[in-house]
Structure formats: C-alpha cells, structure tokens
Scaffold this motif. Structure first.
Motif, PDB file in Angstrom:
ATOM      1  N   ARG A 160      -1.741  -2.429  -4.434  1.00  0.00           N
ATOM      2  CA  ARG A 160      -0.519  -2.922  -4.999  1.00  0.00           C
ATOM      3  C   ARG A 160      -0.530  -4.363  -5.172  1.00  0.00           C
ATOM      4  O   ARG A 160       0.177  -5.410  -3.741  1.00  0.00           O
ATOM      5  CB  ARG A 160       0.566  -2.252  -5.801  1.00  0.00           C
ATOM      6  N   ARG A 165      -7.276  -2.744 -11.892  1.00  0.00           N
ATOM      7  CA  ARG A 165      -6.595  -2.834 -13.021  1.00  0.00           C
ATOM      8  C   ARG A 165      -5.539  -3.409 -12.759  1.00  0.00           C
ATOM      9  O   ARG A 165      -4.599  -4.174 -12.016  1.00  0.00           O
ATOM     10  CB  ARG A 165      -5.820  -1.085 -13.969  1.00  0.00           C
ATOM     11  N   MET A 225      -3.444   2.957  -3.354  1.00  0.00           N
ATOM     12  CA  MET A 225      -3.516   2.654  -4.044  1.00  0.00           C
ATOM     13  C   MET A 225      -3.072   0.822  -3.525  1.00  0.00           C
ATOM     14  O   MET A 225      -2.337   1.197  -2.424  1.00  0.00           O
ATOM     15  CB  MET A 225      -2.537   2.605  -5.649  1.00  0.00           C
ATOM     16  N   ASP A 231       0.710  -0.546  -0.204  1.00  0.00           N
ATOM     17  CA  ASP A 231      -0.147  -0.433   0.135  1.00  0.00           C
ATOM     18  C   ASP A 231       0.765   1.005  -0.122  1.00  0.00           C
ATOM     19  O   ASP A 231       2.059   0.946  -0.107  1.00  0.00           O
ATOM     20  CB  ASP A 231      -1.287  -0.394   1.148  1.00  0.00           C
ATOM     21  N   GLU A 252      -3.389  -3.253  -9.182  1.00  0.00           N
ATOM     22  CA  GLU A 252      -3.793  -2.008  -8.999  1.00  0.00           C
ATOM     23  C   GLU A 252      -5.182  -1.258  -8.114  1.00  0.00           C
ATOM     24  O   GLU A 252      -6.279  -1.406  -9.142  1.00  0.00           O
ATOM     25  CB  GLU A 252      -2.912  -1.440  -9.743  1.00  0.00           C
ATOM     26  N   GLU A 275       1.164  -8.858  -6.034  1.00  0.00           N
ATOM     27  CA  GLU A 275       1.563  -9.207  -7.011  1.00  0.00           C
ATOM     28  C   GLU A 275       1.899 -10.086  -6.572  1.00  0.00           C
ATOM     29  O   GLU A 275       2.221 -11.437  -5.839  1.00  0.00           O
ATOM     30  CB  GLU A 275       2.654  -8.079  -7.171  1.00  0.00           C
ATOM     31  N   ALA A 282       0.404  -8.094 -12.026  1.00  0.00           N
ATOM     32  CA  ALA A 282      -0.023  -6.672 -10.776  1.00  0.00           C
ATOM     33  C   ALA A 282      -1.167  -6.630 -10.579  1.00  0.00           C
ATOM     34  O   ALA A 282      -1.850  -6.047 -11.903  1.00  0.00           O
ATOM     35  CB  ALA A 282       1.016  -5.528 -10.742  1.00  0.00           C
ATOM     36  N   THR A 293      -7.585   0.634  -6.818  1.00  0.00           N
ATOM     37  CA  THR A 293      -7.987   1.812  -6.552  1.00  0.00           C
ATOM     38  C   THR A 293      -9.236   2.330  -6.353  1.00  0.00           C
ATOM     39  O   THR A 293     -10.168   1.362  -6.583  1.00  0.00           O
ATOM     40  CB  THR A 293      -7.679   2.993  -7.209  1.00  0.00           C
TER      41      THR A 293
END
Length: 212
Positions: free
Chosen positions: A140, A167, A138, A98, A206, A142, A204, A208
């Motif tokens: 993220r 995304r 955001m 984060d 993302e 992975e 990844a 939001t």
C-alpha cells in the motif's frame, strides 16, 4: 519546502492564505525492480499546479521571458528544489506499508525537473530495501503531505512487476472534512501543523500480485 512559499501565496492571493491546501500536485508512482523482480525503489513524479509553478519561477527569478520553457541552466538551478528544507520527522510525502507494517524509504534523490503544459514537473527516487511481492499480499502506497499544505492526487502507478495490478483508492473527502471538523478545524496555520490532517485526504495505491 511547500510551506516556504506560503508567505508569497498570502501576498499574491489573500483569500487563498486562509484555505488549505495551498498547493495542488498530481502524483505518479513508478516501481523500480531489481534483477530478481523485487521492488527496490519508487520513482515519484510531481506535476504542480500553474499558480505554484508561477510562484516558484518568480521567487527564483527564472523564466524571465515568461515563455514557460526552461533552459538547461535553469533546470540545473531548480533540480531538487522541492526536496530542500524538509522539517525534522517529515517522511517526504510518501508512505509505504506491506503485510508486516510500515516500510522505511531512503532519502530522496532528485532525477529531473522540467515543464509540461505550463506546469513544473519534478521526478525523484526513494530507495527501499528489496521487497518481494508475494501472492495475495498487498503493498500500500500513500502519497500525502501530513500537514496538508499540499494536496497530492495520485493519478497513476507504473512499472508494476509481471502479474501485479494496482488499484487507486481516492479519499472520502466528505468523511475527511467531517473528521477534521471534529478535530476543531481552524484557519490558524498551527492547527494544520499540529493536527496533521493530511492523512485523512490521502489517495492510496493498493498493489497486489497473482500467484506463480
């Protein structure tokens, strides 16, 4: 665990033994939230490629009639098979960040195992300290194997809190190949063990969220 069947891969398909990755997995991430809408766990679904599925079933003596349907007893025997034997320091093939940096994910809890279209499908859950997704920040995620024995392709992100979107960012494989070549790409398994090239091939997500 993925590395545990590499010897079998070598015996079954010799050309495959020299290539990375050895295992191919489609990944779906599902965010779980508490009563206050904070993310408190991430559910991970792995769908394995048919060859690896065959190797796992054969290695464990399951599905002897080869109908690609698992009995409840076989499911019980397989539950959590891909959460075993993680090497020291292995983070479980999921990394989260984060705005403040890396998030610590708790130990994996096996949820289910089954078959779908001839492929093994497993689900497990990774708890995380309750995380509130503030507007403009955001999260993220992975999913990747640092050693690149397994190639993890992120195909979906579900369970998003209201007002949030995700995304999916695929890796730049050409750039990854070039970077690995600079690092001294080798057929030697120890190269992948030491270089941990998987991050260069990571998908990844993302996440939001809009303001209230």
């Amino acid at each position: 665990m993925w590395r545990g069947l590499i010897l079998i891969c070598c015996l079954v398909a010799a050309p495959m033994a020299r290539a990375h990755p050895h295992v191919f997995v489609d990944v779906t991430l599902t965010l779980e939230t508490d009563a206050e809408g904070r993310v408190d766990a991430i559910e991970v679904t792995w769908v394995y490629d048919p060859l690896f599925t065959m190797l796992v079933l054969s290695d464990r003596g399951l599905d002897p009639d080869a109908d690609l349907v698992l009995t409840e007893e076989e499911k019980a025997l397989l539950l959590g098979f891909d959460l075993e034997d993680w090497p020291e320091g292995f983070d479980g093939a999921l990394f989260a960040h984060d705005a403040e940096g890396a998030l610590e994910l708790g130990p994996a809890e096996a949820l289910s195992v089954g078959m779908r279209d001839g492929a093994l499908v497993t689900r497990h859950r990774r708890p995380v300290e309750a995380l509130e997704l503030d507007a403009g920040e955001m999260l993220r995620l992975e999913p990747y194997d640092p050693y690149y024995y397994a190639s993890l392709s992120l195909v979906g992100v579900e369970g998003l809190p209201e007002g949030c979107t995700a995304r999916i960012v695929p890796p730049d494989t050409d750039a990854a190949d070039a970077r690995v070549a600079e690092m001294g790409n080798s057929d030697d398994e120890m190269f992948f063990e030491e270089a941990k090239v998987g991050v260069h091939y990571a998908f990844a997500a993302e996440v939001t969220c809009a303001g209230s």
